[in-house]
Write an enzyme that holds these catalytic residues in place. Structure first.
Site, PDB file in Angstrom:
ATOM      1  N   ASP A  43       0.841  -1.198   0.000  1.00  0.00           N
ATOM      2  CA  ASP A  43       0.000   0.000   0.000  1.00  0.00           C
ATOM      3  C   ASP A  43       0.878   1.250   0.000  1.00  0.00           C
ATOM      4  O   ASP A  43       1.644   1.456   0.930  1.00  0.00           O
ATOM      5  CB  ASP A  43      -0.925  -0.002   1.235  1.00  0.00           C
ATOM      6  N   TYR A 169     -16.250   3.144 -11.902  1.00  0.00           N
ATOM      7  CA  TYR A 169     -16.088   2.115 -10.868  1.00  0.00           C
ATOM      8  C   TYR A 169     -16.860   0.843 -11.244  1.00  0.00           C
ATOM      9  O   TYR A 169     -16.339  -0.269 -11.146  1.00  0.00           O
ATOM     10  CB  TYR A 169     -16.591   2.702  -9.551  1.00  0.00           C
ATOM     11  N   LYS A 173     -15.240  -2.768 -11.931  1.00  0.00           N
ATOM     12  CA  LYS A 173     -15.613  -3.921 -11.112  1.00  0.00           C
ATOM     13  C   LYS A 173     -16.239  -5.024 -11.968  1.00  0.00           C
ATOM     14  O   LYS A 173     -16.092  -6.212 -11.665  1.00  0.00           O
ATOM     15  CB  LYS A 173     -16.561  -3.474  -9.988  1.00  0.00           C
ATOM     16  N   THR A 203     -15.666   1.758   5.710  1.00  0.00           N
ATOM     17  CA  THR A 203     -14.249   2.095   5.552  1.00  0.00           C
ATOM     18  C   THR A 203     -14.180   3.545   5.091  1.00  0.00           C
ATOM     19  O   THR A 203     -15.207   4.182   4.888  1.00  0.00           O
ATOM     20  CB  THR A 203     -13.594   1.223   4.469  1.00  0.00           C
TER      21      THR A 203
HETATM   22  N1  NAD Z   1     -16.001  -0.842   1.677  1.00  0.00           N
HETATM   23  C1  NAD Z   1     -16.985  -1.353   0.931  1.00  0.00           C
HETATM   24  O1  NAD Z   1     -18.154  -1.423   1.348  1.00  0.00           O
HETATM   25  C2  NAD Z   1     -16.682  -1.838  -0.449  1.00  0.00           C
HETATM   26  C3  NAD Z   1     -17.770  -2.199  -1.268  1.00  0.00           C
HETATM   27  C4  NAD Z   1     -17.523  -2.727  -2.517  1.00  0.00           C
HETATM   28  C5  NAD Z   1     -16.215  -2.915  -2.936  1.00  0.00           C
HETATM   29  N2  NAD Z   1     -15.177  -2.541  -2.139  1.00  0.00           N
HETATM   30  C6  NAD Z   1     -13.825  -2.762  -2.628  1.00  0.00           C
HETATM   31  O2  NAD Z   1     -13.018  -3.323  -1.606  1.00  0.00           O
HETATM   32  C7  NAD Z   1     -11.664  -2.886  -1.767  1.00  0.00           C
HETATM   33  C8  NAD Z   1     -11.163  -2.256  -0.479  1.00  0.00           C
HETATM   34  O3  NAD Z   1     -11.897  -1.070  -0.236  1.00  0.00           O
HETATM   35  P1  NAD Z   1     -11.924  -0.322   1.181  1.00  0.00           P
HETATM   36  O4  NAD Z   1     -13.340  -0.013   1.450  1.00  0.00           O
HETATM   37  O5  NAD Z   1     -11.126  -1.056   2.175  1.00  0.00           O
HETATM   38  O6  NAD Z   1     -11.200   1.056   0.774  1.00  0.00           O
HETATM   39  P2  NAD Z   1     -10.147   1.984   1.582  1.00  0.00           P
HETATM   40  O7  NAD Z   1     -10.166   3.305   0.894  1.00  0.00           O
HETATM   41  O8  NAD Z   1     -10.412   1.939   3.039  1.00  0.00           O
HETATM   42  O9  NAD Z   1      -8.750   1.261   1.318  1.00  0.00           O
HETATM   43  C9  NAD Z   1      -8.202   1.172   0.036  1.00  0.00           C
HETATM   44  C10 NAD Z   1      -6.691   1.116   0.156  1.00  0.00           C
HETATM   45  O10 NAD Z   1      -6.153   0.964  -1.171  1.00  0.00           O
HETATM   46  C11 NAD Z   1      -4.949   1.699  -1.228  1.00  0.00           C
HETATM   47  N3  NAD Z   1      -4.599   2.036  -2.594  1.00  0.00           N
HETATM   48  C12 NAD Z   1      -5.136   3.006  -3.374  1.00  0.00           C
HETATM   49  N4  NAD Z   1      -4.511   3.055  -4.558  1.00  0.00           N
HETATM   50  C13 NAD Z   1      -3.552   2.091  -4.532  1.00  0.00           C
HETATM   51  C14 NAD Z   1      -2.582   1.644  -5.458  1.00  0.00           C
HETATM   52  N5  NAD Z   1      -2.474   2.220  -6.658  1.00  0.00           N
HETATM   53  N6  NAD Z   1      -1.773   0.627  -5.093  1.00  0.00           N
HETATM   54  C15 NAD Z   1      -1.892   0.022  -3.898  1.00  0.00           C
HETATM   55  N7  NAD Z   1      -2.785   0.418  -2.963  1.00  0.00           N
HETATM   56  C16 NAD Z   1      -3.598   1.431  -3.288  1.00  0.00           C
HETATM   57  C17 NAD Z   1      -5.229   2.946  -0.388  1.00  0.00           C
HETATM   58  O11 NAD Z   1      -4.010   3.563   0.050  1.00  0.00           O
HETATM   59  C18 NAD Z   1      -6.066   2.394   0.744  1.00  0.00           C
HETATM   60  O12 NAD Z   1      -5.285   2.090   1.884  1.00  0.00           O
HETATM   61  C19 NAD Z   1     -11.678  -1.929  -2.965  1.00  0.00           C
HETATM   62  O13 NAD Z   1     -11.337  -2.619  -4.128  1.00  0.00           O
HETATM   63  C20 NAD Z   1     -13.117  -1.490  -3.039  1.00  0.00           C
HETATM   64  O14 NAD Z   1     -13.475  -1.063  -4.341  1.00  0.00           O
HETATM   65  C21 NAD Z   1     -15.378  -1.999  -0.904  1.00  0.00           C
END
Ligand code: NAD
Length: 316
Positions: A43, A169, A173, A203
């Site tokens: 990260d 997005y 996805k 998050t």
């Molecule tokens: N939170 C939800 O309800 C939810 C719902 C659907 C999908 N998602 C997916 O789950 C995954 C995690 O999401 P989250 O909610 O924990 O988000 P978050 O924003 O809390 O964490 C995402 C992390 O990804 C890192 N990141 C961003 N760009 C990056 C890169 N180029 N290389 C490496 N790391 C990078 C960020 O620094 C961050 O720490 C994502 O793919 C998101 O699309 C989350």
């Protein structure tokens, strides 16, 4: 199959978790470490929309894992850079001797309606999510194919079905769903599985201050009910997603391949296979369909059970 001691289902395995500095990725890194895996916490500490920041959350998570008695290193390279992603795989091999598990959790969000969505909003989201998944899968596959074992666990979203204000997005996805299904079919014979998860968890991505303020405004202007507002504010944390990822990484899940799961607190479900549902047919002798025939027959046949998701409204 030998059943490992309780809570050590991944002993001896090495795992890369991208986006592991925060949110769902961090919860997964902690759970995999708790199950005995050695972790690369990958990260660079990006902002919610992909902006560069001074933060180093990966180092913090490495510290947390080590404090719990686990083994971890950080990788600060961004997954959307092809060479940098190769470097993350190399770091794992160098530190731990293999790459057994790759969890693609890195993500960013830029939400706008399509007419306001800039080229940069499109490119950034597609690059981090879809190209990031390709980069990690491509470089990992070279190692895993040689090992004749491996687990790739991707992160899609229920938004892949199409969501408003998220064309970039949703497209990324949806691409991840298709990519996962293709990886499963290409790598399965080498003992490598690929599955994807559509999570729900509170998050930074889902519940940052901007989102909370926006929800308050919607409540105040009557756009959402108090019940809806309360249920959004009570969204459960990312720790509820982690056990399913750990399960998919175990030897017990060796035949779970090419599947798309939804995971949130108290709920794990599986998406159905995409299949053609019904067809209008013509024999070769009957020639081609005319436009008039399609106008006449499609509404009463193919379209039954397929309503317009957003019928036209009068101008207000
Ligand atoms: N939170 C939800 O309800 C939810 C719902 C659907 C999908 N998602 C997916 O789950 C995954 C995690 O999401 P989250 O909610 O924990 O988000 P978050 O924003 O809390 O964490 C995402 C992390 O990804 C890192 N990141 C961003 N760009 C990056 C890169 N180029 N290389 C490496 N790391 C990078 C960020 O620094 C961050 O720490 C994502 O793919 C998101 O699309 C989350």
């Amino acid at each position: 199959m030998i059943v490992p001691p309780k809570g050590m289902n991944l002993k001896g395995k090495s795992a890369i978790v991208t986006g592991a500095g925060r949110g769902i990725g961090r919860a997964i890194a902690l759970e995999l470490a708790n199950q005995g895996a050695r972790i690369v916490v990958a990260d660079p500490g990006a902002g919610r929309g992909g902006e560069a920041t001074e933060e180093a959350p990966a180092d913090q998570v490495v510290g947390e894992i080590q404090a719990l008695g686990g083994e971890a290193i950080s990788a600060l390279a961004p997954v959307d850079d092809y060479q940098a992603a190769s470097g993350i795989i190399g770091q794992c091999v160098e530190a731990f001797g293999s790459v057994d598990i790759v969890v693609n959790c890195a993500g960013v969000l830029r939400e706008r309606m399509i007419w306001n969505l800039s080229e940069d909003d499109w490119d950034t989201v597609i690059r981090v999510h879809l190209k990031g998944h390709y980069n990690m899968a491509h470089h990992a596959a070279k190692v895993m194919r040689g090992q004749r074992s491996g687990r790739i666990i991707n992160f899609s979203s229920d938004a892949w079905r199409g969501s408003v204000g998220q064309a970039n997005y949703a497209a990324a996805k949806g691409g991840i769903v298709s990519l996962t299904r293709a990886l499963a079919r290409e790598l399965g014979r080498y003992g490598v599985t690929a599955n994807a998860i559509c999570p729900i968890a509170a998050t930074r991505m889902t519940m940052d201050q901007g989102v909370i303020d926006g929800m308050k405004r919607r409540l105040e202007t009557g756009l959402i009910t108090q019940d809806r507002y309360d249920s959004i504010m009570a969204m459960p944390g990312p720790e509820f997603v982690a056990p399913m990822v750990a399960y998919l990484a175990t030897d017990a899940a060796e035949d779970v391949n090419g599947q798309i799961f939804h995971v949130e607190q108290g709920r794990v479900s599986i998406y159905c296979e995409p299949v053609e549902e019904k067809a209008l047919l013509k024999t070769q002798d009957d020639g081609m369909f005319t436009v008039e025939e399609l106008i006449d027959s499609i509404p009463g046949s193919l379209m039954v059970g397929h309503p317009n998701p957003a019928p036209a409204e009068p101008e207000s």
